[in-house]
Design an enzyme around this catalytic site. Structure first.
Site, PDB file in Angstrom:
ATOM      1  N   LYS A  45     -14.191  -4.639   5.878  1.00 30.23           N
ATOM      2  CA  LYS A  45     -13.290  -5.352   5.234  1.00 30.23           C
ATOM      3  C   LYS A  45     -14.412  -6.718   4.683  1.00 30.23           C
ATOM      4  CE  LYS A  45     -10.339  -7.904   7.618  1.00 30.23           C
ATOM      5  NZ  LYS A  45      -8.952  -8.607   7.701  1.00 30.23           N
ATOM      6  N   GLN A  48       1.186 -10.895  -3.729  1.00 28.65           N
ATOM      7  CA  GLN A  48       0.203 -11.220  -3.972  1.00 28.65           C
ATOM      8  C   GLN A  48      -0.357 -10.851  -4.883  1.00 28.65           C
ATOM      9  OE1 GLN A  48      -1.820  -8.053  -1.062  1.00 28.65           O
ATOM     10  NE2 GLN A  48      -0.307  -8.232   0.802  1.00 28.65           N
ATOM     11  N   HIS A  61      -4.943  -1.291  -5.148  1.00 25.84           N
ATOM     12  CA  HIS A  61      -5.639  -0.401  -4.528  1.00 25.84           C
ATOM     13  C   HIS A  61      -5.997   1.135  -5.041  1.00 25.84           C
ATOM     14  CE1 HIS A  61      -1.630  -1.766  -2.232  1.00 25.84           C
ATOM     15  NE2 HIS A  61      -2.675  -1.738  -1.419  1.00 25.84           N
ATOM     16  N   HIS A  92      -8.022  -1.708  -1.023  1.00 26.53           N
ATOM     17  CA  HIS A  92      -7.142  -2.222  -0.736  1.00 26.53           C
ATOM     18  C   HIS A  92      -7.568  -3.873  -1.113  1.00 26.53           C
ATOM     19  CE1 HIS A  92      -4.811  -0.599   1.725  1.00 26.53           C
ATOM     20  NE2 HIS A  92      -5.724  -0.148   2.274  1.00 26.53           N
ATOM     21  N   CYS A 150       0.941  -1.179   0.329  1.00 27.60           N
ATOM     22  CA  CYS A 150       0.053  -0.539  -0.040  1.00 27.60           C
ATOM     23  C   CYS A 150       1.002   1.224  -0.054  1.00 27.60           C
ATOM     24  CB  CYS A 150      -0.872   0.209   0.819  1.00 27.60           C
ATOM     25  SG  CYS A 150      -1.107  -1.674   2.177  1.00 27.60           S
ATOM     26  N   ARG A 187       6.229 -11.271   5.483  1.00 35.55           N
ATOM     27  CA  ARG A 187       6.071 -11.759   6.288  1.00 35.55           C
ATOM     28  C   ARG A 187       6.282 -12.590   7.725  1.00 35.55           C
ATOM     29  NH1 ARG A 187      -0.433 -10.552   5.165  1.00 35.55           N
ATOM     30  NH2 ARG A 187       0.026  -8.124   4.103  1.00 35.55           N
ATOM     31  N   ASP A 198      -1.646  -7.809  -6.026  1.00 39.57           N
ATOM     32  CA  ASP A 198      -2.682  -6.688  -5.069  1.00 39.57           C
ATOM     33  C   ASP A 198      -2.713  -5.569  -6.414  1.00 39.57           C
ATOM     34  OD1 ASP A 198      -3.197  -5.127  -3.417  1.00 39.57           O
ATOM     35  OD2 ASP A 198      -0.531  -5.056  -2.501  1.00 39.57           O
TER      36      ASP A 198
HETATM   37  C1  TSB Z   1      -4.647  -6.588  -0.092  1.00 41.98           C
HETATM   38  N1  TSB Z   1      -2.780  -4.474   1.379  1.00 41.98           N
HETATM   39  C2  TSB Z   1      -3.691  -5.116   1.659  1.00 41.98           C
HETATM   40  C3  TSB Z   1      -3.868  -5.766  -0.052  1.00 41.98           C
HETATM   41  O1  TSB Z   1      -3.295  -4.040  -0.784  1.00 41.98           O
HETATM   42  C4  TSB Z   1      -3.095  -6.090   2.406  1.00 41.98           C
HETATM   43  O2  TSB Z   1      -1.840  -6.841   2.251  1.00 41.98           O
HETATM   44  N2  TSB Z   1      -4.033  -7.077   3.230  1.00 41.98           N
HETATM   45  S1  TSB Z   1      -3.745  -8.805   3.361  1.00 41.98           S
HETATM   46  O3  TSB Z   1      -2.530  -8.656   4.831  1.00 41.98           O
HETATM   47  O4  TSB Z   1      -5.517  -8.928   3.785  1.00 41.98           O
HETATM   48  O5  TSB Z   1      -2.880  -9.386   3.065  1.00 41.98           O
HETATM   49  C5  TSB Z   1      -3.498 -10.214   0.849  1.00 41.98           C
HETATM   50  C6  TSB Z   1      -4.291 -11.311   1.129  1.00 41.98           C
HETATM   51  O6  TSB Z   1      -3.377 -12.060   0.883  1.00 41.98           O
HETATM   52  C7  TSB Z   1      -4.912 -11.821   2.063  1.00 41.98           C
HETATM   53  O7  TSB Z   1      -6.365 -11.956   2.116  1.00 41.98           O
HETATM   54  C8  TSB Z   1      -4.432 -14.205   1.750  1.00 41.98           C
HETATM   55  O8  TSB Z   1      -5.135 -14.416   0.882  1.00 41.98           O
HETATM   56  C9  TSB Z   1      -3.149 -13.371   2.129  1.00 41.98           C
HETATM   57  N3  TSB Z   1      -1.957 -14.144   2.405  1.00 41.98           N
HETATM   58  C10 TSB Z   1      -1.637 -12.919   4.145  1.00 41.98           C
HETATM   59  N4  TSB Z   1      -1.006 -13.621   5.031  1.00 41.98           N
HETATM   60  C11 TSB Z   1      -0.425 -15.242   3.698  1.00 41.98           C
HETATM   61  C12 TSB Z   1       0.630 -16.063   4.328  1.00 41.98           C
HETATM   62  N5  TSB Z   1       1.545 -16.096   5.529  1.00 41.98           N
HETATM   63  N6  TSB Z   1       0.829 -16.959   3.037  1.00 41.98           N
HETATM   64  C13 TSB Z   1       0.309 -16.498   1.997  1.00 41.98           C
HETATM   65  N7  TSB Z   1      -0.654 -15.985   1.126  1.00 41.98           N
HETATM   66  C14 TSB Z   1      -0.626 -14.659   2.136  1.00 41.98           C
HETATM   67 ZN    ZN Z   2      -3.034  -2.523   0.735  1.00 44.80          ZN
END
Ligand code: TSB
Ligand code: ZN
Length: 587
Positions: free
Chosen positions: A412, A324, A328, A458, A277, A306, A326
């Site tokens: 959300k 992702q 925005h 997002h 983001c 992460r 992703d």
């Molecule tokens: C959608 N900032 C928002 C983005 O813009 C975001 O990061 N959202 S999130 O934290 O929900 O992460 C997005 C998606 O990543 C989740 O819906 C999930 O499907 C996936 N995700 C989250 N953590 C993991 C992980 N450790 N391993 C694999 N996929 C993951």
């Molecule tokens: Zn985001």
């Protein structure tokens, strides 16, 4: 699969069985000390300190045998109540129980324990009346588990089991468990060479092998096209940012424990990004925007890092390095409903294309009383939550509401799915955010020439390519639709000596047409090669004998079917291309 924890009778039965397990372990290992033995979705487990002993697979049948013996003896299970002082006295030799008792709430003036024969354990209960009722159980697996889940503490031995009222129920459950194991994406991922892990790369950092990478490329192309068609613009941004970037966004304060630690390069402090983001906010801010330009949709297939606990990482489903899908979306307040609707439509559209039917929409709302966790602006929350609800109702989408599950910055919508093994996970997500645009001082110029703040949505449709692929592997049991299958056609000459040339020619022709064909002209028996194509779950097998060679035809067999169909080469190419273009699921 039945959720043991949610079934009252099964819950009591499994809890009682955990005690039976502990009693049997105590008989076999008198030094054993017990931590906790809760009921979980899949049955029960018990965390046990066995001193220096690490359990092996051979130990479980021995423990089971002892459990059967105790059950046959048929002792009654008796409840006693005691004061906290008495309990502390009674368990004074047991540091684990002392820890539990000491931390019990002051309001719990009476503490209960349960005795069966020579074994007493601290427990709230309730339990079954007699160990006789515990007949149909199975110990499923064992693992190490740190005391209180903290890697700094001692590693205890965890034993998992399950118990039912009847043998039929147990057998049915075990069969389901076996099927789930067969579907597990980690198993199929290995068999089909989709991905691997290596300790030299690190936990939660899978390496996508050529077959897996092929699938991912197809997924990328698929969603890229859909997003382009919907007006998204894609960018590439670095997978690091400075600490200041994440201070500006608020992640440094609210998300730090999920991030990899900072690294210093020259005078700059960097972090591996956990989210994209902040980068996309800067992309928006790169130029002025008028109200007429909005919505602006910035998409990226973006790599994030992460910190996930080492015990939580799982195949491709929960990783530490992820990509992702992703985007925005920068919208005016009056565009929230419409844009949200478009995202939900896209999610539904994609799930339909992949034949995904078993999922739940969860609308995550704030807890009105929690002013700490949620950014404080009652009007904003009321409006946003009502808007999302309104759109979902208008679209006739089934969803459930989860209070207190919203993000700090807004409500959300998440899509929850159930993996073959383990608890539900989120796949797609769509999150409203009123805060980030303010933190980055984003603006657009309204029709009066005034500066206004946009709202950010997002959204990630696949979630991550990692998690979506894990899910897809399990949904399809590794039998991917032709458009995604790493090898689409296996070309097998009946004899490489007589039809080898023809088979090579056909393979080349298919490849020229962009079809992923492979030739198997090894000097192996036809039956053997056909079986192998089946095991590899290749959608089409071409069997080329003398007739095919003479007539310039091919005989194809669909995966899982016995009959073969003979068509001209052209017809076959047309047929498979149509199937791929339409992204048909397997029949
Ligand atoms: C959608 N900032 C928002 C983005 O813009 C975001 O990061 N959202 S999130 O934290 O929900 O992460 C997005 C998606 O990543 C989740 O819906 C999930 O499907 C996936 N995700 C989250 N953590 C993991 C992980 N450790 N391993 C694999 N996929 C993951
Ligand atoms: Zn985001």
């Amino acid at each position: 699969m039945v959720n043991i924890k949610e079934d009252e009778r099964l819950s009591v039965l499994n809890h009682s069985c955990a005690h039976l397990l502990a009693q049997a372990v105590k008989h076999l290992y008198p030094e054993a000390k017990f931590w906790v033995g809760p009921v979980v979705e899949e049955g029960f487990y018990y965390d046990i300190d066995l001193g220096n002993k690490t359990l092996t697979d051979e130990d479980l049948p021995k423990i089971e045998k002892e459990m059967k013996k105790i059950s046959k003896d048929g002792k009654r299970i008796v409840r006693h109540e005691l004061t906290k002082e008495d309990a502390l006295e009674m368990f004074k030799e047991d540091p684990y129980k002392i820890d539990l008792i000491s931390r019990m709430d002051e309001s719990e003036t009476t503490i209960s324990c349960y005795t069966q024969g020579d074994f007493t354990d601290l427990c709230r209960g309730p339990h079954v009346e007699s160990v006789k009722e515990l007949k149909h159980f199975k110990l499923i697996k064992h693992s190490g588990a740190y005391w209180k889940g903290d890697a700094k503490n001692k590693m205890l031995q965890r034993i998992y089991g399950v118990c039912f009222d009847t043998q039929e129920d147990l057998d049915a459950y075990l069969q389901e468990l076996e099927e789930a194991k067969q579907r597990d994406h980690r198993k199929i991922g290995k068999e089909q060479e989709l991905f691997m892990t290596h300790e030299l790369v690190g936990a939660g950092m899978p390496l996508w092998l050529p077959n897996g990478a092929l699938i991912r490329h197809e997924l990328e192309n698929y969603i890229y096209k859909k997003e382009r068609d919907m007006g998204y613009e894609h960018v590439y941004t670095p997978c690091v940012g400075t600490v200041d970037l994440y201070k500006t966004s608020g992640h440094w304060d609210h998300y730090k424990e999920n991030m990899f630690p900072m690294m210093k390069v020259d005078d700059e402090e960097f972090v591996l990004r956990p989210m994209n983001c902040p980068h996309h906010m800067l992309v928006y801010k790169n130029k002025m925007h008028s109200y007429r330009d909005l919505p602006i949709r910035i998409g990226e297939f973006a790599t994030d890092f992460r910190y996930e606990a080492s015990g939580a990482v799982k195949g491709l489903e929960r990783v530490r390095c992820m990509c992702q899908n992703d985007a925005h979306l920068f919208v005016r307040p009056d565009q929230i409903g419409e844009e949200f609707k478009r995202v939900v439509s896209l999610i539904l559209d994609v799930y339909k294309d992949f034949g995904i039917k078993d999922y739940k929409f969860r609308l995550s709302l704030r807890d009105k009383n929690d002013k700490e966790k949620y950014f404080d602006d009652d009007d904003m929350w009321e409006n946003a939550e009502n808007k999302l609800r309104e759109v979902l109702n208008e679209m006739n989408v089934d969803y459930f509401e989860a209070e207190g599950e919203a993000a700090f910055y807004g409500p959300k919508l998440d899509v929850e799915v159930k993996p073959a093994v383990g608890a539900e996970v989120t796949l797609s997500t769509c999150q409203l955010d009123f805060l980030l645009p303010r933190r980055f001082e984003l603006t657009y110029v309204d029709s009066n020439g005034e500066k206004q703040t946009p709202v950010v949505i997002h959204r990630a449709i696949f979630g991550t390519f990692d998690r979506f692929t894990a899910f897809l592997i399990e949904e399809t049991k590794g039998t991917f639709p032709t458009w995604l299958a790493p090898t689409q056609v296996e070309v097998i000459p009946v004899s490489s000596e007589f039809q080898g040339d023809y088979a090579r020619e056909v393979t080349e022709k298919l490849k020229e047409q962009g079809i992923r064909a492979e030739l198997d002209d090894r000097n192996e028996k036809l039956g053997y090669r056909l079986r192998e194509a089946q095991t590899k779950k290749v959608p089409y097998t071409l069997i080329l004998g003398d007739n095919e060679k003479q007539d310039n035809t091919v005989s194809y067999r669909l995966h899982g079917q016995k009959e073969t169909t003979t068509v001209s080469q052209q017809e076959f190419i047309k047929l498979i291309k149509e199937e791929v273009d339409n992204k048909e699921m397997r029949k």
